[in-house]
Design a protein around this motif. Sequence first.
Motif, PDB file in Angstrom:
ATOM      1  N   VAL A  62      14.163  19.217  60.606  1.00 52.19           N
ATOM      2  CA  VAL A  62      13.338  19.846  59.579  1.00 52.19           C
ATOM      3  C   VAL A  62      12.638  18.725  58.827  1.00 52.19           C
ATOM      4  O   VAL A  62      13.289  17.898  58.173  1.00 52.19           O
ATOM      5  N   ALA A  63      11.307  18.678  58.934  1.00 55.57           N
ATOM      6  CA  ALA A  63      10.556  17.543  58.393  1.00 55.57           C
ATOM      7  C   ALA A  63      10.772  17.374  56.892  1.00 55.57           C
ATOM      8  O   ALA A  63      10.793  16.249  56.376  1.00 55.57           O
ATOM      9  N   ASN A  64      10.941  18.463  56.170  1.00 52.26           N
ATOM     10  CA  ASN A  64      11.080  18.380  54.718  1.00 52.26           C
ATOM     11  C   ASN A  64      12.409  17.766  54.283  1.00 52.26           C
ATOM     12  O   ASN A  64      12.580  17.415  53.105  1.00 52.26           O
ATOM     13  N   LEU A  65      13.345  17.659  55.217  1.00 59.57           N
ATOM     14  CA  LEU A  65      14.667  17.158  54.862  1.00 59.57           C
ATOM     15  C   LEU A  65      14.877  15.704  55.249  1.00 59.57           C
ATOM     16  O   LEU A  65      15.996  15.190  55.122  1.00 59.57           O
ATOM     17  N   VAL A  66      13.832  15.024  55.720  1.00 60.11           N
ATOM     18  CA  VAL A  66      13.981  13.646  56.186  1.00 60.11           C
ATOM     19  C   VAL A  66      14.470  12.736  55.071  1.00 60.11           C
ATOM     20  O   VAL A  66      15.302  11.843  55.291  1.00 60.11           O
ATOM     21  N   GLU A  67      13.993  12.958  53.863  1.00 62.54           N
ATOM     22  CA  GLU A  67      14.375  12.082  52.749  1.00 62.54           C
ATOM     23  C   GLU A  67      15.873  12.150  52.471  1.00 62.54           C
ATOM     24  O   GLU A  67      16.467  11.185  51.964  1.00 62.54           O
TER      25      GLU A  67
END
Length: 833
Positions: free
Chosen positions: A123-128
């Motif tokens: 999930v790209a939004n969870l990379v951080e």
Amino acid sequence: MGESKSRGEQAEIRTTLASLASTSGSSKGETAVTAKRDVFKKIINYITIGIDMSSMFMQVMTCAVSSGEDIVLKKMLYLYICTYAQSNPDLTLLTINLLTKDCKDQDPTIRGLALRSLCQLRVANLVEYIMSPIQQGLQDAHPYVRRTAVMGVLKVYHLDKAAVLNAGMLETLQETMVQDKDAQVVANCISVLKQAGAAQMLVSRSLVIPLLNRIKEFSEWAQCQVLEAVSAYKPANEQEVFDIMNVLDDRLLHSNSAVVMATVKLFLHLTLTMPPTHQQVLERIKDPLQTLISRDHFETAYAVLAHFLLIAQRAPVLFSQIYTTFFCRQNEPSYIKTLKLEILTALADETNAYEIATELTEYVNDIDEQLAREAVKAVGRIAIEVQDVGGIVERLLGFLETGKSFVTAEAVIQIKDLLRRYPSIAEACLASVSSIAPEDVTEPEGRAAFIWILGEYGHNIQDAPYLLEPLGSSFADEPVPVRLALLAAVGKLFFKRPPECQRLLGTVLAAAMGDSNQDVHDRALLYYRLLQQSAKEAERVVGAPLPAISHFAEEQSPELRDRIFDEFNSLAVVLRAPSANFIQESHVSAADDALEAPAALPETPRAAAEVDEGSALLSSHEQEEALIDTSTSNGNSPGPSLVSTAGPAAVPTTSASAVDDLLGLSGGDFAMPVAATPAPPPTLSLEPRPVLTPAAFQASWGSLQPAARFSHPLPPSALAAIEANNHQDFCRRTGAVGIATMASGGVAPTFRFYMYAKPMGGPSMVLLEAIVDKSAGSASVTLKCEDAASVQPFAELFRRQLDAMAGVDTLGPALHSGWRMTKGGSQMGPTMI
């Protein structure tokens, strides 16, 4: 019934999860853990068979969290989370705290599992949220966690490349390779850097030397990774090359074939610029490769043999003395035997060619037909490559007397190639070839080769014209390659022995010019027109002797073999093609282009038979884009005449009647197929300005069944004319004869036209769909009409319109049986038209 049962079971699982979530305690808790495992197993089983269980996400999370540190439950929970992470990113956000907390657990197994699951969320939004646990994992005390963290870098790299680069993780991996004591962690680092496009980080001396010194610590897979990475390293001097090879010499004796092949590749690439050492390496690797070939694992042996063939083609002299290694064994599969025959052919030279040919001759009598064919081909290739050895050609000629039709056919093909390479040995071969009867060679390729020999060397074969006569009488029954070969052979033999071949040439020309195959028909017309113009010019073109060739197009060029050698120990060697040929991204297809075009029609099928008749033809938006004004489509200017009005072509030097008389084409049994004037096509008069609304067209098209379907070939000039000016020229031409266009569109190479016409006095409209496929060079046409009597005349009229776009005159059905004329008038075609 099944769905209601499934819903009932899911409701039961929810109830069970809710009750188990509140369970705690010692003995009662242990029983609850077992119950939780059972219900989680059910959930995983449902997921496995494709049932969506994402609706109970919260109940699963609550139940698992209350289970403490049970590792089995955590594994199933992580699997559940990863399964639904992409489809439910909002719910997945709720699991981040749980996973990051488990990444700090005291148990290294849980830390590693949690980190692996965290990196698999995708999930790209969870990379951080993932970056910090990965960085901590790279510094973890336990090697399992570090291995997982290294592979997690690659997963995040595919998800967000910039985040990995900005965090300097690739540089961290480079440092880890040198400092980490765990061999598997180092191997993972190598794999990640290669897949991340950072292979240049692996070729420094500070990395290569430590890796080679600890090569024995790695697993077999990791050793291959290390050897592959080191193969790109360029040593500073020759001494360093020898040091590397001394360290790795024992890898050539490894029991794993992958390690051996990786070592062979490394040795070969390191010594490419050192010819004497390279030759010593080739001598050194013979024994390890022979050991791999002798094993009973045929799949491994095939891959090794493919590499051996590549090496043998580069340096056949070094391996010519071990040719017996590649003799076929009875228990080997056919694909192994075929490859061995190719290696034997590559190794054949003046010292061993006769012995190899003797062995191959035994294979010709084998019960395996494919092996026998390949053996004949191998003997033929040896005869071509090793000309100075006596007895090879005699063995090839001896195959003509085996009595097996397929052996005879393959032998004739090889003799033809031999004569193309060495015309000087024709005298030694022609006696054996001329003793064959045409009916003894049954396969098309073999018959074509036999005919070629008779045509090329017919002046030295006394019975050549008489051997060809039965084939000329059965011309129409022969396959296309045989017809083409016969036409060329008779044309060439005519200029060598005119009196004996005059009648035969007339027979073949008469049959060929009426042939339905366009290639046969066009070549016959070429010969006929050359004879009309000048006999000397025809002899210069048709009867010219062929020069000896130096190599065949089917042979691999040295440049291509060098490119494949650069990819040694890869699939490129087995497929005999550079990897770019089969792993490079393909170009966007024409169908994809058509789908992306905003104003294009729906995707056009390849054949009219595949059109969904019940679907709507055009959307309302596409109708607005594609509708053509009625006044434009009907055409206010007169269209082109169906019959060309151009003047006749220049009169040839030799009159057509003289050529017909010479070849017996003017009458009698050999008259051309125009004894009777063909009946004129049915005529159809159309209303000049038919009127039909788009809605009525769409309704009629959906309700009517196809009355006729046909495919019409189109030359390049017609395709270019149809494509020009956004199809307007074609629409104006059809409109001039009363065929109006409702809609047209498409993107090259496919165009679609919807047209309609009203027969004069007819009861109903004729509707038409034409799909022009530029890549196939044809138009697929579907006609719909309530009046069956109008279908065939309209089809002929539309065919003539298609041909008119290329400037082709049409004279009824004769066009569709192969007779073609051009704008210049009838002098461009046979006189009987």
